[in-house]
Scaffold this active site. Structure first.
Site, PDB file in Angstrom:
ATOM      1  N   CYS A  99       0.837  -1.192   0.000  1.00 10.76           N
ATOM      2  CA  CYS A  99       0.000   0.000   0.000  1.00 10.76           C
ATOM      3  C   CYS A  99       0.876   1.246   0.000  1.00 10.76           C
ATOM      4  O   CYS A  99       1.796   1.373   0.801  1.00 10.76           O
ATOM      5  CB  CYS A  99      -0.894  -0.071   1.232  1.00 10.76           C
ATOM      6  SG  CYS A  99      -1.169   1.467   2.049  1.00 10.76           S
ATOM      7  N   GLU A 100       0.600   2.153  -0.917  1.00 14.30           N
ATOM      8  CA  GLU A 100       1.465   3.330  -1.054  1.00 14.30           C
ATOM      9  C   GLU A 100       1.220   4.366   0.038  1.00 14.30           C
ATOM     10  O   GLU A 100       1.985   5.300   0.191  1.00 14.30           O
ATOM     11  CB  GLU A 100       1.293   3.973  -2.439  1.00 14.30           C
ATOM     12  CG  GLU A 100      -0.012   4.681  -2.648  1.00 14.30           C
ATOM     13  CD  GLU A 100      -0.099   5.319  -4.037  1.00 14.30           C
ATOM     14  OE1 GLU A 100       0.810   5.115  -4.853  1.00 14.30           O
ATOM     15  OE2 GLU A 100      -1.097   6.015  -4.288  1.00 14.30           O
ATOM     16  N   HIS A 101       0.161   4.186   0.802  1.00 19.55           N
ATOM     17  CA  HIS A 101      -0.108   5.154   1.870  1.00 19.55           C
ATOM     18  C   HIS A 101       0.631   4.817   3.162  1.00 19.55           C
ATOM     19  O   HIS A 101       0.978   5.715   3.920  1.00 19.55           O
ATOM     20  CB  HIS A 101      -1.614   5.215   2.164  1.00 19.55           C
ATOM     21  CG  HIS A 101      -2.417   5.627   0.969  1.00 19.55           C
ATOM     22  ND1 HIS A 101      -3.611   5.041   0.627  1.00 19.55           N
ATOM     23  CD2 HIS A 101      -2.171   6.555   0.019  1.00 19.55           C
ATOM     24  CE1 HIS A 101      -4.078   5.599  -0.478  1.00 19.55           C
ATOM     25  NE2 HIS A 101      -3.215   6.509  -0.872  1.00 19.55           N
ATOM     26  N   HIS A 102       0.844   3.528   3.421  1.00 21.36           N
ATOM     27  CA  HIS A 102       1.452   3.120   4.697  1.00 21.36           C
ATOM     28  C   HIS A 102       2.683   2.236   4.524  1.00 21.36           C
ATOM     29  O   HIS A 102       3.292   1.853   5.520  1.00 21.36           O
ATOM     30  CB  HIS A 102       0.421   2.359   5.550  1.00 21.36           C
ATOM     31  CG  HIS A 102      -0.828   3.150   5.843  1.00 21.36           C
ATOM     32  ND1 HIS A 102      -1.959   3.092   5.044  1.00 21.36           N
ATOM     33  CD2 HIS A 102      -1.108   4.029   6.818  1.00 21.36           C
ATOM     34  CE1 HIS A 102      -2.887   3.900   5.533  1.00 21.36           C
ATOM     35  NE2 HIS A 102      -2.398   4.485   6.606  1.00 21.36           N
ATOM     36  N   GLN A 140      -5.177  -0.512  -4.465  1.00 16.98           N
ATOM     37  CA  GLN A 140      -5.803  -1.678  -5.108  1.00 16.98           C
ATOM     38  C   GLN A 140      -6.583  -1.299  -6.366  1.00 16.98           C
ATOM     39  O   GLN A 140      -6.563  -2.033  -7.362  1.00 16.98           O
ATOM     40  CB  GLN A 140      -6.716  -2.374  -4.087  1.00 16.98           C
ATOM     41  CG  GLN A 140      -7.313  -3.662  -4.606  1.00 16.98           C
ATOM     42  CD  GLN A 140      -8.152  -4.367  -3.562  1.00 16.98           C
ATOM     43  OE1 GLN A 140      -7.842  -4.300  -2.374  1.00 16.98           O
ATOM     44  NE2 GLN A 140      -9.212  -5.036  -3.990  1.00 16.98           N
ATOM     45  N   HIS A 168      -6.009  -5.567   3.542  1.00 17.50           N
ATOM     46  CA  HIS A 168      -4.958  -4.569   3.714  1.00 17.50           C
ATOM     47  C   HIS A 168      -4.520  -4.532   5.176  1.00 17.50           C
ATOM     48  O   HIS A 168      -5.330  -4.274   6.060  1.00 17.50           O
ATOM     49  CB  HIS A 168      -5.480  -3.196   3.294  1.00 17.50           C
ATOM     50  CG  HIS A 168      -5.779  -3.096   1.831  1.00 17.50           C
ATOM     51  ND1 HIS A 168      -5.082  -2.273   0.985  1.00 17.50           N
ATOM     52  CD2 HIS A 168      -6.680  -3.753   1.058  1.00 17.50           C
ATOM     53  CE1 HIS A 168      -5.539  -2.411  -0.248  1.00 17.50           C
ATOM     54  NE2 HIS A 168      -6.521  -3.307  -0.230  1.00 17.50           N
ATOM     55  N   CYS A 170      -2.912  -2.343   6.627  1.00  8.24           N
ATOM     56  CA  CYS A 170      -3.116  -1.010   7.224  1.00  8.24           C
ATOM     57  C   CYS A 170      -4.538  -0.859   7.742  1.00  8.24           C
ATOM     58  O   CYS A 170      -4.807   0.000   8.579  1.00  8.24           O
ATOM     59  CB  CYS A 170      -2.763   0.094   6.227  1.00  8.24           C
ATOM     60  SG  CYS A 170      -3.701   0.051   4.700  1.00  8.24           S
TER      61      CYS A 170
HETATM   62 ZN   LIG Z   1      -2.647   1.650   3.573  1.00  2.00          ZN
END
Ligand SMILES: [Zn+2]
Length: 209
Positions: A99-102, A140, A168, A170
């Site tokens: 995941c590119e956010h976390h 995703q 996920h 996260c």
């Molecule tokens: Zn994430």
């Protein structure tokens, strides 16, 4: 993202043709990544020089390098000599991505199908196309769309469908903490998008109706 090769996948002709599938991304600088992990550990109030964490920066850097590097492969396609015109579906292809956010993993399965046009391809290649885009910092929705777009562009089938079901970390480990919750995304092209019956058949065969 680029793809170049000796022949286009959609080229006419009776011979198998191969398209070299590669993704061009920035190179991983391992020593710099190790240094960054040392600084991250310190910033998190941990002592990276202690005996338990001494090897951690190196391991973390190499783990991320591996998870962010896709293997290139040749997309070999064959003429559809038999005129096969039903759906071809690979179900439950294992998926791992980040995941590119976390920078935390998400994992699950993908179902990828296509309605053949002039050419068909080896089923194992569907998993390789997935990996090509999964080994990246992703969301995703984009991953699902990229796989569908790539197949539409390079195989030129009459239709393409991609469904991804993933959990996920996260979401399960932090924030709302919903362990086991799966996110489902889909992307459709061609007849699978425009024709309700084909679309329904695709979702029925992937078990995601
Ligand atoms: Zn994430």
């Amino acid at each position: 993202m680029t793809a170049a090769g000796p022949a286009e996948a959609s080229a006419p002709g009776r011979r198998p043709t191969a398209l070299r599938a590669v993704r061009e991304t920035g190179a991983v600088d391992l020593p710099a990544a190790e240094e960054a992990v040392v600084r991250l550990l310190r910033a998190l109030g941990r002592d990276p020089s202690g005996p338990h964490l001494a090897e951690t920066p190196r391991r973390v850097a190499s783990a991320y390098a591996e998870m962010l590097t896709a293997r290139q492969f040749d997309l070999t396609t064959f003429p559809n000599d038999e005129g096969y015109d039903e759906l071809v579906i690979a179900r439950d292809i294992p998926l791992q991505s980040l995941c590119e956010h976390h920078l935390l993993p998400f994992s699950g399965v993908a179902h990828i199908g296509y309605l053949p046009g002039a050419r068909i391809l080896g089923l194992s290649k569907l998993a390789r196309v997935l990996e090509l885009f999964a080994r990246d910092l992703q969301v995703q929705e984009r991953l699902t769309q990229q796989v569908a777009d790539w197949l539409q562009e390079h195989l030129a089938p009459r239709g393409v469908g991609v469904v991804v079901e993933a959990e996920h970390l996260c979401m399960s480990l932090r924030g709302v903490r919903t362990p086991g919750a799966r996110t489902v995304t889909s992307a459709l092209h061609g007849v699978l998008r425009s024709d309700a019956r084909s679309r329904a058949e695709f979702f029925a065969l992937t078990g995601t109706t």
